[in-house]
Write a protein that holds these residues in place. Structure first.
Motif, short mmCIF file in Angstrom:
data_model
loop_
_atom_site.label_atom_id
_atom_site.label_comp_id
_atom_site.label_asym_id
_atom_site.label_seq_id
_atom_site.Cartn_x
_atom_site.Cartn_y
_atom_site.Cartn_z
N SER A 37 39.44 64.35 62.15
CA SER A 37 40.17 63.94 63.50
C SER A 37 41.62 63.94 62.94
N GLY A 38 41.96 64.05 61.75
CA GLY A 38 43.15 63.70 61.23
C GLY A 38 44.01 64.88 61.06
N VAL A 39 45.27 64.87 60.08
CA VAL A 39 45.81 66.14 59.86
C VAL A 39 45.35 67.28 59.55
N SER A 205 54.75 63.53 59.76
CA SER A 205 54.98 64.02 60.83
C SER A 205 56.65 64.28 61.19
N SER B 125 44.44 62.64 64.89
CA SER B 125 45.42 64.00 64.62
C SER B 125 46.72 63.95 65.57
N PRO B 128 51.52 68.40 68.45
CA PRO B 128 52.88 68.77 68.68
C PRO B 128 53.39 68.59 70.22
N PRO B 131 60.34 70.05 72.31
CA PRO B 131 61.57 69.68 73.02
C PRO B 131 61.64 70.81 74.21
N ILE B 219 60.22 64.57 68.51
CA ILE B 219 60.78 64.34 67.17
C ILE B 219 59.49 64.23 66.14
N VAL B 220 58.68 63.31 66.46
CA VAL B 220 57.53 62.93 65.56
C VAL B 220 56.31 63.44 66.41
N GLN B 221 55.27 63.68 65.91
CA GLN B 221 53.92 64.17 66.43
C GLN B 221 53.55 63.35 67.26
#
Lengths: 399, 295
Positions: A37-39, A205, B125, B128, B131, B219-221
């Motif tokens: 589930s992560g990066v 991120s 997770s 993205p 913008p 800017i961040v996920q």
């Protein structure tokens, strides 16, 4: 009260009875521990599970007259969770072999357990060369790729195309550090220079401040010693912050799923090294089409590697006529592997699978003819050349 | 890594600018916390979860309903504000007059619950969030390239922060609020519906967190854990600025962003702890915080 005790005793006894029975006649169990589930989940995760199921299906669903079963676990990129579950798999759940997914930190934590319980442990998604270095143990195999091969092939190519001075953006854990060390060796051996590095935590991120630091270094090349979602984000932000106007990017580990999420306009021209690509040949294309039908995405090389690892293990079990860890490992070491994923493969005593690697370059948007058509294969690098001499790893079994 | 004078000016300026941007996010979050604390004496531990919800709503709006960033910039804070309103009306209000620890535990539990729910549905997770087209350009400042969106987020946050300050310090509604902070029962005696005021304040504070979330999204996920990563820093900032002080929250939020950036240039490993070092120092020297009043 009394009734409860009796009931409890009955349940426990029954439980033990079935467990004991399972050891005699139950299924052959394959375990799969990865980031679900992560990066790193898009490059392995549920897609990896699907790939292993395909392998079990293609093998016929049973081996030595026993059903083949798959159990999976999400380690959430936490090494302690991974090790605890691996221990449970081996000691309580009767898992016969383990396929290791992403995150080198987690895989390094599991590695000693494989030796302790004498169970084959085939690592696919993680690539720290240290896995088959000093702590190699005869039960662990690094099957798909490693940081040494990535560094040797990619860094070699980038230097050849004029990138002499390097700056690293490194994922702050075992894998990133291993990758940086390996790439630094190659850069320095080829007459290049490393000007500095910055460490970013896994899943950072927002890489904007690291980008400024990279720009200030004045290096020719920004090398990304990270992977998965982190690599994708770094490439995007390197473009946003104008890093790519003066510096060349070198993605040391890129999966096709990363390129897909970045998009060709930002990723075009990047060199990368991979053991496999879905569009490599007719066989890989046919397999990938089946995978696509299930997952709605083309497979990454780690997912294809999961498939191949499960298949090789099952072949070895069949050849050995047993699931005994030591005997299966001996068979795996003897085998020559040539399948949909591995070309010209053979295992070193350390457990490192040696096979052809490919230097790729990401296509421009104009070159790309269909969805997921992302790479040009620039060069096929024979296994021994890509992975380098055994002595450099320091595994005692290699001597 | 420790040399200060060896740092190129462009790097320093760039880092300061990014620091200021982080500072505006901090300011907006600590502002919401401070407003709530000022009126209710309530430490809202669910603030990070509200921030995350703002960002997740923005992402979900785009993903499932094809609503643009601009729509979500309006809708997401409203939705988060509504959640805040319900939380106050249905739960927190029942705890009024009890030891503040109950409210703290309730909001902490809520934060865990909300995060857990989002994690179950969306995993940890990040996704993205791009913008808007209009702001996807890049600005060349000479010493660095700055994505246009960063400028927008910074300006928008500063406007909102000072707008809130004006609202509280310079309007009639604000004066009720400030009076309520001093003495709730007296305010009620003057015929002002204090419970309504509290409910709306909590909703407003939550909406601010939601807005900060939407602004941060590109800017961040966007991820279910983005709030809990940030909230501890924001609490430290509120403590530094002085619990309940609106100006204190804004100024220390901005300042801490810049200080973090400076730390990054001078000695990078300390940048994530510098806030807590400052908090410890401020607590020893001025226990009520830089802008707080001793009670």
């Amino acid at each position: 009260m009394k009734f409860r005790h009796v009931a409890l005793a009955a349940v426990l006894t029954l439980g033990f009875a079935t467990a004991a029975q399972a050891q005699v006649k139950g299924p052959v169990k394959i375990g799969f521990i990865t980031d679900m589930s992560g990066v790193y989940s898009s490059l392995d995760g549920p897609g990896g599970t699907a790939a292993i199921k395909m392998a079990i299906h293609d093998f016929g669903g049973s081996v030595l007259g026993r059903k083949i079963e798959l159990v999976t676990f999400d380690h959430q990129s936490k090494a302690d969770l991974a090790a605890a579950k691996a221990k449970e798999f081996f000691s309580q759940d009767g898992v016969d072999m383990l396929i290791g997914g992403t995150n080198s930190g987690a895989m390094l934590a599991i590695e000693p357990l494989a030796a302790q319980y004498k169970k084959p442990f085939i690592v696919i998604g993680a690539g720290a060369s240290t896995i088959v270095g000093k702590q190699c143990n005869g039960y662990t195999s690094l099957y798909a790729y490693n940081t040494t091969a990535l560094a040797r092939v990619t860094a070699g190519a980038v230097i050849k195309h004029g990138g002499r001075s390097w700056y690293f953006l490194t994922a702050d854990y075992a894998f990133g550090k291993a990758l940086e060390v390996d790439a630094t060796k190659v850069v320095e051996a080829d007459g290049g220079k490393v000007l500095g590095h910055v460490m970013a935590p896994l899943g950072a991120s927002n890489f904007s401040s690291y980008m400024l630091q990279a720009q200030a270094s004045g290096a020719d090349v920004l090398a990304l010693a990270n992977a998965g979602g982190d690599a994708a984000n770094s490439i995007k932000q390197a473009t946003q912050f104008g890093v790519t106007k003066k510096m060349k990017l070198a993605g040391l580990l890129l999966f096709i799923t990363d390129i897909h999420s970045v998009g060709l306009p930002a990723a075009q021209g990047l060199y990368l090294t991979a053991p496999w690509y879905w569009n490599l040949n007719a066989e890989s294309r046919a397999w990938s089409k089946r995978f696509y039908a299930q997952m709605n995405a083309m497979p990454s090389f780690s997912q294809a590697g999961d498939y191949s690892a499960a298949l090789s293990y099952l072949k070895a079990v069949k050849a050995a006529g047993t699931t005994d860890g030591a005997k299966v490992m001996a068979e795996l070491h003897k085998m020559k592997v040539n399948d949909m994923f591995i070309h010209n493969g053979s295992m070193r005593p350390s457990g490192l699978m040696i096979h052809d690697m490919y230097l790729m370059q990401v296509k421009t948007p104009a070159e790309s003819k269909e969805p997921w058509d992302y790479y040009n294969v620039v060069q096929t690098v024979p296994g021994n050349e890509a992975f380098g001499p055994a002595a450099a790893y320091g595994c005692p079994l290699d001597k | 890594m420790t040399e200060i004078f060896g740092v190129p000016v462009s790097l320093l300026l760039g880092q300061l600018l990014l620091g200021l941007l982080n500072g505006t996010t901090y300011a907006m979050l600590s502002l919401g916390l401070a407003v709530i604390f000022g009126l209710m004496d309530e430490v809202n531990f669910a603030h990070g979860a509200f921030f995350m919800m703002g960002a997740m709503f923005a992402w979900m709006g785009g993903q499932y309903f094809h609503l643009s960033f601009w729509w979500m910039l309006l809708l997401a804070p409203l939705l988060v504000g509504l959640v805040g309103l319900l939380v106050e009306r249905l739960m927190l209000r029942r705890l009024r007059g009890m030891d503040p620890i109950y409210g703290l535990l309730l909001t902490f539990g809520l934060a865990l619950l909300i995060e857990g729910l989002f994690r179950t549905f969306f995993g940890v997770s990040g996704s993205p969030y791009n913008p808007p087209e209009l702001l996807s350009g890049v600005l060349n400042l000479g010493f660095m390239y700055l994505p246009l969106y960063y400028v927008f987020a910074m300006v928008a946050s500063v406007v909102v922060c000072f707008g809130t300050w004006l609202l509280i310090e310079r309007t009639k509604l604000g004066s009720y609020l400030r009076a309520g902070t001093e003495n709730p029962s007296l305010v009620q005696a003057f015929g002002i519906n204090f419970p309504l005021l509290v409910m709306l304040t909590f909703a407003f504070g939550s909406a601010l967190a939601g807005l900060a979330g939407v602004l941060s999204a590109p800017i961040v996920q966007v991820s279910p854990l983005m709030g809990s990563n940030l909230i501890i820093v924001v609490f430290a900032i509120v403590v530094i600025g002085g619990m309940g002080s609106v100006m204190g929250a804004i100024v220390s939020g901005l300042a801490l962003g810049v200080i973090e950036a400076l730390a990054k240039v001078v000695y990078a490993p300390i940048s994530s702890t510098v806030v807590f070092i400052l908090m410890a120092v401020v607590l020893t020297v001025r226990p009520a915080g830089l802008f707080g009043k001793e009670k």
